[in-house]
Each structure stands twice: as C-alpha cells, then as structure tokens.
Design a protein around this motif. Structure first.
Motif, short mmCIF file in Angstrom:
data_model
loop_
_atom_site.label_atom_id
_atom_site.label_comp_id
_atom_site.label_asym_id
_atom_site.label_seq_id
_atom_site.Cartn_x
_atom_site.Cartn_y
_atom_site.Cartn_z
N SER A 184 9.32 -4.96 7.06
CA SER A 184 9.16 -4.16 5.86
C SER A 184 9.22 -5.45 4.68
N VAL A 185 8.55 -5.06 3.49
CA VAL A 185 8.55 -5.94 2.31
C VAL A 185 8.73 -5.12 1.06
N GLU A 186 9.51 -5.58 0.14
CA GLU A 186 9.72 -5.14 -1.21
C GLU A 186 8.77 -5.81 -1.99
N VAL A 187 8.02 -5.10 -2.85
CA VAL A 187 7.12 -5.42 -3.91
C VAL A 187 7.25 -4.91 -5.05
N ILE A 201 7.77 -12.33 -2.51
CA ILE A 201 7.36 -11.39 -1.23
C ILE A 201 8.20 -11.82 -0.02
N THR A 233 -3.92 -5.38 2.76
CA THR A 233 -3.43 -5.05 1.18
C THR A 233 -3.70 -6.02 0.35
N SER A 265 1.61 2.91 7.17
CA SER A 265 1.95 1.75 6.62
C SER A 265 0.95 0.72 7.25
N LEU A 268 -0.25 -7.67 6.63
CA LEU A 268 -0.33 -7.45 5.44
C LEU A 268 -1.33 -7.90 4.38
N ILE A 276 5.76 -0.98 3.32
CA ILE A 276 5.79 -1.81 1.94
C ILE A 276 6.48 -0.81 1.05
N HIS A 277 7.35 -1.14 0.45
CA HIS A 277 8.13 -0.43 -0.58
C HIS A 277 8.52 -1.09 -1.72
N ILE A 315 -1.53 -8.28 -0.27
CA ILE A 315 -0.47 -8.91 -0.36
C ILE A 315 0.05 -10.12 0.36
#
Length: 152
Positions: A103-106, A69, A60, A36, A56, A15-16, A62
């Motif tokens: 991965s996920v950009e948040v 997302i 979290t 992670s 995920l 997660i980034h 998310i």
C-alpha cells in the motif's frame, strides 16, 4: 514474435489517503471492473517492491520515492485462481497466481495519470465503499484490512 507468457506472481498496491479514502481504477476493456493497482513481475528475479513501485507509476503516475510517498509491504500473499478469460496470457496449465500486497498513503490532491491502455477512469471512495466496488475478492479484502494494517 510471440509475446512471452506472464509470470504467475503479481503485486496489489492499495492507494489510500490518511483518512482512508481509497483510489480505484477501472480496467480498460472491462467496464465495471474496479481495482487497485495490480501487475505481474517482469522477470522471475524482479524484487517485489520494484514490481510494486513500477506498476504504481505505470498505472497512476504516482512515484513511490521512499520519502514523501512510501511503499508499505504488508508481508501478505494471496493465491487465487486466474480468471479463465485471462489464462491465455500464462503458460499452458497455469491456473493460479500468487499476489503480494502493498500500500501507499498519498495526499488526496495527488495528480492521477492513468495509462489509457490499462484503465479508463478513477474514483476516490471511503474504504468500505471501495471494498464493495472491487471486482476482485482479494483486492476487496485488502481494502477492508487497511485500518488494521495501519493501526487506525
């Protein structure tokens, strides 16, 4: 009733943020074990993106909704030896796990709702610092690959 054995196939979700800050979570029962999101398939036929999306959310809060997302499949797998302390969760004789990287950009201000059964704390760190803090070498390597994978 006996608990079924874990499937030795899992996901790792880094997660980034857009500026490469990485979210790490600390394992409950293992102080200092920062990572992670990780988790095993619930069933042998569970699709990997479904596993990543489920883990995920469970770890979290998310939601990878595919719009705001978006889950990114790196099409990268790592095979590693399962730590002896956790081998009892797997069928007798199972010593290795195959881990698939996502991965996920948040946004940086996204609320993080940890599952207290699994994790006790979270921290946002620049990706190089996050890689140094990961207890798993495959997790650290994935974090270090973020700029390349994202083309930054």
């Amino acid at each position: 009733m006996t608990k079924p054995y874990k499937i030795p196939e899992s996901v790792l979700v880094v997660i980034h943020t857009a500026d490469l800050e990485v979210l790490l979570i600390e394992r409950a029962g293992n102080p200092g074990f920062w990572q992670s999101v990780t988790g095993s398939l619930d069933a042998p036929d569970e699709p990997l993106p479904a596993t990543a999306t489920r883990e995920l959310f469970e770890e979290t809060g998310i939601v990878a909704d595919g719009e705001r997302i978006v889950l990114r499949d790196w099409h990268l797998s790592n095979v590693y030896e399962i730590y002896p302390v956790w081998r009892h969760r797997y069928a007798p004789g199972v010593t290795h796990n195959t881990e698939h990287v996502f991965s996920v950009e948040v946004p940086r201000d996204i609320p993080i709702l940890l599952s207290p059964r699994e994790h006790t704390a979270h921290v946002w760190l620049p990706y190089l610092e996050a890689a140094d803090k990961c207890f798993s070498s495959s997790n650290a390597e994935a974090v270090l690959q973020l700029p390349r994978v994202l083309g930054r």
